[in-house]
Scaffold this active site. Structure first.
Site, PDB file in Angstrom:
ATOM      1  N   HIS A 312       0.851  -1.196   0.000  1.00  0.00           N
ATOM      2  CA  HIS A 312       0.000   0.000   0.000  1.00  0.00           C
ATOM      3  C   HIS A 312       0.880   1.237   0.000  1.00  0.00           C
ATOM      4  O   HIS A 312       1.958   1.241   0.582  1.00  0.00           O
ATOM      5  CB  HIS A 312      -0.880   0.013   1.261  1.00  0.00           C
ATOM      6  CG  HIS A 312      -2.051   0.913   1.134  1.00  0.00           C
ATOM      7  ND1 HIS A 312      -1.977   2.246   1.403  1.00  0.00           N
ATOM      8  CD2 HIS A 312      -3.309   0.673   0.714  1.00  0.00           C
ATOM      9  CE1 HIS A 312      -3.155   2.798   1.181  1.00  0.00           C
ATOM     10  NE2 HIS A 312      -3.981   1.873   0.766  1.00  0.00           N
ATOM     11  N   ASP A 369      -8.020  -4.864  -0.739  1.00  0.00           N
ATOM     12  CA  ASP A 369      -8.467  -5.664  -1.890  1.00  0.00           C
ATOM     13  C   ASP A 369      -8.186  -7.147  -1.742  1.00  0.00           C
ATOM     14  O   ASP A 369      -8.655  -7.952  -2.547  1.00  0.00           O
ATOM     15  CB  ASP A 369      -7.769  -5.147  -3.155  1.00  0.00           C
ATOM     16  CG  ASP A 369      -8.238  -3.742  -3.486  1.00  0.00           C
ATOM     17  OD1 ASP A 369      -7.414  -2.816  -3.437  1.00  0.00           O
ATOM     18  OD2 ASP A 369      -9.450  -3.585  -3.728  1.00  0.00           O
TER      19      ASP A 369
HETATM   20  C1  SDX Z   1      -5.893   0.448  -3.179  1.00  0.00           C
HETATM   21  O1  SDX Z   1      -3.915   4.793  -1.961  1.00  0.00           O
HETATM   22  C2  SDX Z   1      -4.991   4.244  -1.435  1.00  0.00           C
HETATM   23  O2  SDX Z   1      -5.480   4.631  -0.417  1.00  0.00           O
HETATM   24  C3  SDX Z   1      -5.559   3.096  -2.271  1.00  0.00           C
HETATM   25  C4  SDX Z   1      -6.668   2.272  -1.618  1.00  0.00           C
HETATM   26  C5  SDX Z   1      -7.927   3.095  -1.412  1.00  0.00           C
HETATM   27  O3  SDX Z   1      -8.711   2.742  -0.527  1.00  0.00           O
HETATM   28  O4  SDX Z   1      -8.161   4.038  -2.209  1.00  0.00           O
HETATM   29  O5  SDX Z   1      -6.226   1.766  -0.370  1.00  0.00           O
HETATM   30  C6  SDX Z   1      -7.067   1.100  -2.503  1.00  0.00           C
HETATM   31  O6  SDX Z   1      -5.564   0.832  -4.265  1.00  0.00           O
HETATM   32  C7  SDX Z   1      -5.109  -0.611  -2.439  1.00  0.00           C
HETATM   33  C8  SDX Z   1      -3.861  -1.132  -3.245  1.00  0.00           C
HETATM   34  C9  SDX Z   1      -4.329  -2.171  -4.274  1.00  0.00           C
HETATM   35  N1  SDX Z   1      -3.219  -2.501  -5.175  1.00  0.00           N
HETATM   36  C10 SDX Z   1      -2.641  -3.734  -5.148  1.00  0.00           C
HETATM   37  O7  SDX Z   1      -2.906  -4.604  -4.306  1.00  0.00           O
HETATM   38  C11 SDX Z   1      -1.619  -3.955  -6.261  1.00  0.00           C
HETATM   39  C12 SDX Z   1      -0.346  -4.612  -5.669  1.00  0.00           C
HETATM   40  N2  SDX Z   1       0.315  -3.587  -4.834  1.00  0.00           N
HETATM   41  C13 SDX Z   1       1.425  -2.865  -5.442  1.00  0.00           C
HETATM   42  O8  SDX Z   1       1.225  -2.545  -6.788  1.00  0.00           O
HETATM   43  C14 SDX Z   1       1.926  -1.720  -4.550  1.00  0.00           C
HETATM   44  O9  SDX Z   1       2.048  -2.221  -3.292  1.00  0.00           O
HETATM   45  C15 SDX Z   1       1.144  -0.431  -4.488  1.00  0.00           C
HETATM   46  C16 SDX Z   1       1.013   0.197  -5.830  1.00  0.00           C
HETATM   47  C17 SDX Z   1      -0.180  -0.633  -3.876  1.00  0.00           C
HETATM   48  C18 SDX Z   1       1.914   0.515  -3.558  1.00  0.00           C
HETATM   49  O10 SDX Z   1       3.125   0.765  -4.099  1.00  0.00           O
HETATM   50  P1  SDX Z   1       4.242   1.612  -3.288  1.00  0.00           P
HETATM   51  O11 SDX Z   1       3.880   1.838  -1.880  1.00  0.00           O
HETATM   52  O12 SDX Z   1       4.531   2.785  -4.139  1.00  0.00           O
HETATM   53  O13 SDX Z   1       5.365   0.653  -3.198  1.00  0.00           O
HETATM   54  P2  SDX Z   1       6.434   0.518  -4.302  1.00  0.00           P
HETATM   55  O14 SDX Z   1       5.730   0.276  -5.614  1.00  0.00           O
HETATM   56  O15 SDX Z   1       7.359   1.670  -4.201  1.00  0.00           O
HETATM   57  O16 SDX Z   1       7.133  -0.825  -3.866  1.00  0.00           O
HETATM   58  C19 SDX Z   1       8.101  -0.818  -2.827  1.00  0.00           C
HETATM   59  C20 SDX Z   1       8.802  -2.144  -3.033  1.00  0.00           C
HETATM   60  C21 SDX Z   1       9.263  -2.362  -4.474  1.00  0.00           C
HETATM   61  O17 SDX Z   1      10.335  -3.267  -4.439  1.00  0.00           O
HETATM   62  P3  SDX Z   1      11.877  -2.639  -4.493  1.00  0.00           P
HETATM   63  O18 SDX Z   1      11.937  -1.767  -5.731  1.00  0.00           O
HETATM   64  O19 SDX Z   1      12.026  -1.879  -3.209  1.00  0.00           O
HETATM   65  O20 SDX Z   1      12.761  -3.863  -4.594  1.00  0.00           O
HETATM   66  O21 SDX Z   1       7.887  -3.215  -2.745  1.00  0.00           O
HETATM   67  C22 SDX Z   1       7.666  -3.958  -3.938  1.00  0.00           C
HETATM   68  C23 SDX Z   1       8.093  -3.082  -5.113  1.00  0.00           C
HETATM   69  O22 SDX Z   1       8.489  -3.881  -6.213  1.00  0.00           O
HETATM   70  N3  SDX Z   1       6.234  -4.245  -3.964  1.00  0.00           N
HETATM   71  C24 SDX Z   1       5.728  -5.446  -4.249  1.00  0.00           C
HETATM   72  C25 SDX Z   1       4.343  -5.304  -4.093  1.00  0.00           C
HETATM   73  N4  SDX Z   1       4.051  -4.042  -3.736  1.00  0.00           N
HETATM   74  C26 SDX Z   1       5.228  -3.382  -3.671  1.00  0.00           C
HETATM   75  N5  SDX Z   1       6.328  -6.605  -4.613  1.00  0.00           N
HETATM   76  C27 SDX Z   1       5.498  -7.643  -4.846  1.00  0.00           C
HETATM   77  N6  SDX Z   1       4.146  -7.589  -4.711  1.00  0.00           N
HETATM   78  C28 SDX Z   1       3.548  -6.445  -4.333  1.00  0.00           C
HETATM   79  N7  SDX Z   1       2.226  -6.385  -4.197  1.00  0.00           N
END
Ligand code: SDX
Length: 434
Positions: A312, A369
């Site tokens: 998140h 989710d």
């Molecule tokens: C919602 O913002 C809100 O409030 C949204 C929401 C709402 O109520 O409106 O809460 C609803 O959108 C919830 C999120 C739903 N999305 C998912 O479940 C999709 C999977 N999650 C990821 O895409 C990700 O976690 C995000 C987009 C949700 C958040 O991304 P961040 O906080 O910007 O984290 P990041 O992309 O910078 O990742 C940090 C690290 C990275 O690795 P490194 O580059 O440090 O090696 O964590 C990894 C990312 O690759 N990572 C994941 C991951 N999420 C982050 N690796 C594997 N699986 C994941 N799900």
């Protein structure tokens, strides 16, 4: 609503031999922000914050969340208390008007919503212009902005009465639009809303009833859906809410702003994750329950696969909504007798991920989710309707945020800056000479 922002502190920026003192504003929960509104004029500098993770776009009195502590409150009320004692329309009233309604206020609000659930009859043909396999989010977004063509008063965005009727029409009609997009997709007759049913029961009725026989909404199922809608109702400045504010800041009507929010929510990194979670769980079940394979895939930087439902932008500890939904998922699966193979895989996936260093180090926990799709599925919604349900839940939050933005004297049209990295000036070359 009193302004609870203090502006007694300052922050200094030293750059290029100069110093700039900037005001620091502090909100009611002691969050602090440096006000950089004079930065460019006084230093020529702009800030860079790709994804806006460190940038406040507004002050807001609607929702407070603390990502580290896993706190979520709507107008000061903890989500746990609202989930356990309120109803979706009461929460919608709270978000939009700022206070819990009296019995009389709630009854009046519910009656207004109940008597605006019909969409214009001409819109029956609107659905025919889409292919049967059209994604319901595309239909919902188009239908929402399409509704504005029937209501020219919706352009009067500073007229309180016009804003009020638009608020009621949107909350009342989105479930009808969503249900009819589903009926169109499966080739069934449209089912009209019923005024003797509650909000969530009406959505279930329009989704699953058929004209040829009576349909009984199970109270526990309607309650589970109402709970999901409460948990999705607002979430401060997430991607879709920020989109609603940005589009609304151009003074376009509320239907167009909400339609933009629906499109933003559709993305699999945002509200579309609930559908992606079920797809992944089904793939794991089909692969014989090989959870480790998908956890490994999520950790592989070259696989371009993020585990849907984990991580998140703000919650770096746990998503309080996921905790509540997980408990409800268990109850609903029991009540509906739905196949819980996916739930077992979800529990196993959660356990493996939460003990894996990669996830622990990156603070990746189940988000809203991760379990919601299991409940939608147990209720009988097809996967491609899950994000429509998210949109129906988020609608009062979008409306509350849009109204707060439009009413604020601080609001300006949204227009971020950039740092140009392209080629410097050069002269045009006629095509013959290229
Ligand atoms: C919602 O913002 C809100 O409030 C949204 C929401 C709402 O109520 O409106 O809460 C609803 O959108 C919830 C999120 C739903 N999305 C998912 O479940 C999709 C999977 N999650 C990821 O895409 C990700 O976690 C995000 C987009 C949700 C958040 O991304 P961040 O906080 O910007 O984290 P990041 O992309 O910078 O990742 C940090 C690290 C990275 O690795 P490194 O580059 O440090 O090696 O964590 C990894 C990312 O690759 N990572 C994941 C991951 N999420 C982050 N690796 C594997 N699986 C994941 N799900």
């Amino acid at each position: 609503m009193t302004d609870t922002v203090s502006r007694t502190e300052t922050a200094r920026l030293a750059f290029d031999g100069r110093e700039l003192e900037m005001p620091v504003l502090r909100g009611s929960e002691d969050e602090a922000a440096v006000d950089i509104s004079k930065l460019r004029a006084e230093t020529g500098l702009v800030t860079m914050d790709i994804g806006y993770g460190n940038t406040g776009s507004c002050t807001s009195a609607i929702t407070y969340l603390d990502g580290e502590a896993g706190v979520l409150r709507y107008r000061g009320y903890p989500i746990e208390q609202l989930a356990g004692q309120s109803s979706f329309l009461e929460v919608a009233y709270l978000l939009i008007y700022g206070e819990l309604p009296t019995r009389q206020q709630l009854d009046a609000f519910v009656s207004e919503i109940t008597h605006h659930t019909l969409i214009r009859e001409e819109m029956r043909h609107f659905f025919d212009s889409f292919p049967a396999d059209a994604h319901p989010m595309a239909v919902l977004a188009s239908g929402t902005v399409g509704m504005s063509t029937f209501y020219p008063d919706s352009w009067e965005i500073f007229d309180p009465d016009a804003v009020e009727i638009t608020t009621l029409r949107l909350i009342a009609k989105l479930p009808t639009l969503a249900a009819w997009s589903f009926k169109k997709a499966i080739g069934q007759a449209y089912v009209y809303p019923r005024n003797d049913l509650g909000y969530s029961a009406n959505l279930l009725h329009m989704m699953f009833a058929v004209p040829s026989e009576p349909y009984e909404v199970k109270p526990e199922v309607a309650e589970a859906l109402d709970l999901l809608l409460i948990l999705h109702a607002d979430h401060e400045q997430n991607a879709s809410t920020s989109t609603v504010r940005m589009v609304g800041s151009t003074h376009v009507n509320m239907y167009a702003s909400i339609s933009a929010g629906i499109n933003a929510l559709w993305g699999p990194l945002h509200g579309g994750a609930n559908e992606a979670v079920i797809n992944t769980l089904e793939r794991i079940v089909k692969s014989g329950g090989d959870v480790a394979k998908y956890v490994a895939l999520a950790k592989d930087p070259n696989a371009n696969f993020k585990l849907p439902g984990f991580g998140h932008r703000v919650y770096k500890n746990f998503d309080p909504r996921a905790t509540i939904i997980k408990r409800a998922a268990d109850r609903v699966l029991d009540a509906t007798g739905a196949d819980d193979a996916l739930f077992e895989v979800a529990l196993k996936l959660e356990e493996v991920a939460l003990n894996d260093e990669y996830f622990v180090q990156r603070k990746l926990y189940p988000n809203v989710d991760f379990y919601s799709g299991l409940i939608y599925r147990a209720i009988g919604f097809p996967k491609n309707m899950f994000t429509n349900c998210f949109a129906i839940g988020r609608l009062p939050g979008w409306i509350a945020q849009w109204r707060e933005m439009i009413a604020s004297s601080e609001t300006k049209i949204g227009r971020p800056r950039q740092v140009y990295t392209g080629v410097k000036q050069r002269d045009y070359v006629p095509i013959e000479a290229r």
